[in-house]
Write a protein that holds these residues in place. Structure first.
Motif, PDB file in Angstrom:
ATOM      1  N   GLN A 250      48.285  57.068  50.679  1.00 57.28           N
ATOM      2  CA  GLN A 250      47.727  56.103  49.728  1.00 57.28           C
ATOM      3  C   GLN A 250      47.856  56.692  48.327  1.00 57.28           C
ATOM      4  OE1 GLN A 250      44.017  54.648  51.176  1.00 57.28           O
ATOM      5  NE2 GLN A 250      43.683  53.238  49.490  1.00 57.28           N
ATOM      6  N   LYS A 251      48.345  55.915  47.402  1.00 59.88           N
ATOM      7  CA  LYS A 251      48.586  56.427  46.055  1.00 59.88           C
ATOM      8  C   LYS A 251      47.266  56.625  45.297  1.00 59.88           C
ATOM      9  CE  LYS A 251      53.223  56.135  44.970  1.00 59.88           C
ATOM     10  NZ  LYS A 251      53.671  56.878  46.156  1.00 59.88           N
ATOM     11  N   ILE A 252      47.050  57.843  44.803  1.00 52.03           N
ATOM     12  CA  ILE A 252      45.769  58.154  44.164  1.00 52.03           C
ATOM     13  C   ILE A 252      45.620  57.480  42.800  1.00 52.03           C
ATOM     14  CG2 ILE A 252      44.365  60.029  43.215  1.00 52.03           C
ATOM     15  CD1 ILE A 252      45.334  61.805  45.470  1.00 52.03           C
ATOM     16  N   GLY A 253      46.674  57.519  42.008  1.00 57.46           N
ATOM     17  CA  GLY A 253      46.597  56.990  40.644  1.00 57.46           C
ATOM     18  C   GLY A 253      46.240  55.514  40.609  1.00 57.46           C
ATOM     19  N   SER A 254      47.001  54.695  41.339  1.00 54.50           N
ATOM     20  CA  SER A 254      46.746  53.254  41.294  1.00 54.50           C
ATOM     21  C   SER A 254      45.408  52.928  41.955  1.00 54.50           C
ATOM     22  CB  SER A 254      47.881  52.486  41.968  1.00 54.50           C
ATOM     23  OG  SER A 254      48.124  53.002  43.245  1.00 54.50           O
ATOM     24  N   THR A 255      45.023  53.729  42.955  1.00 51.77           N
ATOM     25  CA  THR A 255      43.735  53.500  43.608  1.00 51.77           C
ATOM     26  C   THR A 255      42.590  53.709  42.616  1.00 51.77           C
ATOM     27  OG1 THR A 255      44.645  54.250  45.698  1.00 51.77           O
ATOM     28  CG2 THR A 255      42.266  54.210  45.527  1.00 51.77           C
ATOM     29  N   ALA A 256      42.666  54.805  41.856  1.00 47.25           N
ATOM     30  CA  ALA A 256      41.613  55.086  40.874  1.00 47.25           C
ATOM     31  C   ALA A 256      41.536  53.954  39.851  1.00 47.25           C
ATOM     32  CB  ALA A 256      41.865  56.424  40.183  1.00 47.25           C
ATOM     33  N   LEU A 257      42.701  53.453  39.453  1.00 48.00           N
ATOM     34  CA  LEU A 257      42.715  52.342  38.500  1.00 48.00           C
ATOM     35  C   LEU A 257      42.030  51.112  39.091  1.00 48.00           C
ATOM     36  CD1 LEU A 257      46.207  52.406  36.760  1.00 48.00           C
ATOM     37  CD2 LEU A 257      43.970  52.433  35.639  1.00 48.00           C
ATOM     38  N   SER A 258      42.308  50.821  40.367  1.00 51.20           N
ATOM     39  CA  SER A 258      41.674  49.651  40.993  1.00 51.20           C
ATOM     40  C   SER A 258      40.164  49.804  41.035  1.00 51.20           C
ATOM     41  CB  SER A 258      42.137  49.446  42.439  1.00 51.20           C
ATOM     42  OG  SER A 258      43.493  49.677  42.571  1.00 51.20           O
ATOM     43  N   VAL A 259      39.707  51.019  41.371  1.00 47.03           N
ATOM     44  CA  VAL A 259      38.257  51.239  41.468  1.00 47.03           C
ATOM     45  C   VAL A 259      37.607  51.051  40.099  1.00 47.03           C
ATOM     46  CG1 VAL A 259      36.464  52.941  41.954  1.00 47.03           C
ATOM     47  CG2 VAL A 259      38.449  52.765  43.455  1.00 47.03           C
ATOM     48  N   ALA A 260      38.230  51.635  39.075  1.00 47.94           N
ATOM     49  CA  ALA A 260      37.678  51.507  37.733  1.00 47.94           C
ATOM     50  C   ALA A 260      37.682  50.041  37.306  1.00 47.94           C
ATOM     51  CB  ALA A 260      38.480  52.353  36.748  1.00 47.94           C
ATOM     52  N   PHE A 261      38.734  49.320  37.699  1.00 47.78           N
ATOM     53  CA  PHE A 261      38.824  47.909  37.356  1.00 47.78           C
ATOM     54  C   PHE A 261      37.698  47.116  38.017  1.00 47.78           C
ATOM     55  CE2 PHE A 261      40.321  43.638  38.510  1.00 47.78           C
ATOM     56  CZ  PHE A 261      40.507  43.104  37.241  1.00 47.78           C
ATOM     57  N   LEU A 262      37.490  47.340  39.319  1.00 48.68           N
ATOM     58  CA  LEU A 262      36.429  46.622  40.038  1.00 48.68           C
ATOM     59  C   LEU A 262      35.061  46.927  39.445  1.00 48.68           C
ATOM     60  CD1 LEU A 262      37.516  46.927  43.788  1.00 48.68           C
ATOM     61  CD2 LEU A 262      37.436  44.863  42.374  1.00 48.68           C
ATOM     62  N   ASP A 263      34.842  48.208  39.134  1.00 44.08           N
ATOM     63  CA  ASP A 263      33.547  48.619  38.573  1.00 44.08           C
ATOM     64  C   ASP A 263      33.292  47.898  37.249  1.00 44.08           C
ATOM     65  OD1 ASP A 263      31.248  50.646  38.680  1.00 44.08           O
ATOM     66  OD2 ASP A 263      32.070  50.970  36.681  1.00 44.08           O
ATOM     67  N   THR A 264      34.338  47.875  36.416  1.00 41.29           N
ATOM     68  CA  THR A 264      34.205  47.238  35.108  1.00 41.29           C
ATOM     69  C   THR A 264      34.004  45.736  35.269  1.00 41.29           C
ATOM     70  OG1 THR A 264      35.711  48.916  34.302  1.00 41.29           O
ATOM     71  CG2 THR A 264      35.290  47.079  32.843  1.00 41.29           C
ATOM     72  N   LEU A 265      34.752  45.154  36.210  1.00 46.01           N
ATOM     73  CA  LEU A 265      34.635  43.718  36.460  1.00 46.01           C
ATOM     74  C   LEU A 265      33.202  43.347  36.838  1.00 46.01           C
ATOM     75  CD1 LEU A 265      36.441  41.148  36.729  1.00 46.01           C
ATOM     76  CD2 LEU A 265      36.481  41.600  39.179  1.00 46.01           C
TER      77      LEU A 265
END
Ligand code: PHE
Length: 453
Positions: A250-265
């Motif tokens: 699982q790609k770490i970079g894009s995963t971290a971005l998704s998590v940060a995106f969901l949190d911000t959303l």
């Protein structure tokens, strides 16, 4: 050896989405749903939101990548992952201490977090039948004076957290996160849609997004940075612990971005859901804890279907808090299980008991112990909050950035990220090695010496 070849003794998540759900579950919590909207209002709306977003992107995401990377490569609790990676980098094993400190910080946070989460839980059972805003103000204050009630809800919340963590990474965390998180997103969306029907929708949105740049002061930047840190659960190993259960590949970079995106959303949706209600009823926007517990019950009473949506709101807050609390307990529990070879339920029970006991002091800080002020003029609850969020988390964050940026071998980092040299990697390294330690250092020093945040 990379994470392909090593396995965590606690298990590896089966679902491709589980890591994202888990990390988002950790990140989305009390910090998003009442603290973010209130801070946004207090510190200048859109200007604060903009700085907050920049901090999430430039400091939060790079450090989150670093935490996931350490966890997945270490495949152990944060403490033992740090020890393993220190060895791999031929450096001092004392780096392990960073993981231990994180586990301790987790227990400290859990102790008072659980008390506040208990309020949210208690408010699900609120009748919402008062006839004035003062009524709810009084009711909240009376609630804070009711030791037995506070301790009871705190106990229930700790028990729920211990129960899930004791069941283990697959049967407890994966199963419950898969149940709770979709519900959480559904409720946020329902509430946001509901808010569009309240009349003051545009006023609320405007309040949140209109940037008044004259309001940007150093204290605002520091507050935004601190909030970015806390809201993403960084600096104490929560995300690191979850990284150990992330499947290889699982790609770490894009995963971290998704998590940060969901949190911000979720934070922004919460703001969009809350402010129109506040404005439609001429309530005080920057009311802090009262924003949720005093003004919202009153606002809900006056709206069609308000009782149902009021209860839904506190269900949302409780679920968000529970999925964060699990991640506060897991780093310590995983470490105890690995080190003492105890059964998981014993480790979870014992650490839960420590957090529960400390939490009693937090619950009593609003009544019997209100004169007990361990740090400055803060009561015990606020002292724990200050100690963990303002000191332990930023300090942990700096060292995590330094460890991955300066201590780990670049080839190992690249291997774990499954990335090649290139501009993305260069930018990330720059943010991690230079920008994060310096900026987080500024927050830390400012918080400690000037009490700015
Ligand atoms: N991120 C959580 C929130 O916003 C709090 C938290 C901090 C959880 C640190 C885990 C670790 O409420």
């Amino acid at each position: 050896m990379n994470s392909q070849d090593r396995k965590s003794i606690h298990g590896i998540w089966k679902g491709r989405w589980t890591f994202i759900l888990a990390a988002a579950g950790s990140a989305v919590g009390l910090g998003n749903i009442w603290k973010f909207p209130y801070m946004a209002g207090e510190y200048g709306g859109g200007a604060f939101v903009l700085i907050y977003l920049i901090c999430i992107l430039l400091i939060g995401v790079p450090i989150m990548v670093a935490e996931i990377l350490i966890g997945r490569r270490g495949r152990n609790s944060p403490a033992n992952s740090m020890a393993y990676l220190a060895k791999e980098a031929n450096t001092h094993p004392h780096w392990k201490f960073l993981g231990v400190m994180g586990a301790v910080a987790g227990l400290l946070i859990l102790s008072f977090y659980s008390v506040a989460a208990g309020w949210a839980f208690a408010y699900i059972f609120e009748g919402f039948n008062g006839t004035s805003a003062e009524y709810y103000n009084l009711e909240f204050n009376n609630f804070l004076k009711d030791e037995l009630k506070l301790i009871s809800f705190h106990s229930i919340f700790i028990l729920a957290t211990v129960f899930i963590v004791a069941r283990g990474v697959i049967k407890g965390l994966e199963v419950w996160l898969n149940r709770l998180m979709p519900l959480l997103f559904l409720i946020v969306i329902l509430l946001a849609i509901y808010a569009t029907q309240t009349g003051a929708f545009l006023e609320g949105v405007n309040y949140l997004f209109s940037a008044d740049f004259s309001k940007i002061k150093p204290s605002v930047i520091l507050a935004a940075l601190g909030q970015a840190f806390f809201t993403l659960s960084l600096g104490m190993g929560a995300i690191m612990a979850y990284g150990a259960y992330m499947p290889a590949g699982q790609k770490i970079g894009s995963t971290a971005l998704s998590v940060a995106f969901l949190d911000t959303l979720v934070a922004i949706l919460a703001g969009i859901a809350i402010f129109p209600i506040v404005f439609a009823n001429n309530l005080e926007a920057a009311a802090g804890p009262g924003l949720v517990f005093v003004t919202l019950p009153w606002a809900f009473v006056n709206m069609p279907l308000g009782l149902i949506f009021g209860k839904l709101f506190f269900v949302l807050l409780s679920i968000a808090a529970l999925s964060s609390a699990i991640s506060l307990l897991e780093p310590g529990v995983a470490w105890v299980v690995e080190s003492l070879k105890t059964k998981r339920y014993i480790a979870a029970g014992a650490l839960g008991l420590i957090a529960w006991t400390l939490g009693i002091l937090s619950a009593l800080s609003f009544n019997l112990l209100s004169d007990f002020t361990p740090i400055g003029d803060r009561n015990f609850f606020d002292s724990m909050d200050f100690l963990s969020n303002q000191i332990l988390l930023p300090l942990g964050g700096i060292f995590i950035a330094i460890f991955v940026g300066w201590v780990m071998k670049r080839e190992n980092v690249l291997e774990e990220l499954e990335m090649n040299e290139g501009w993305v990697l260069k930018v990330w390294y720059f943010l991690l090695k230079f920008l994060s330690p310096v900026l987080v250092g500024v927050v830390f020093v400012a918080a400690v010496f000037f009490g700015v945040t």
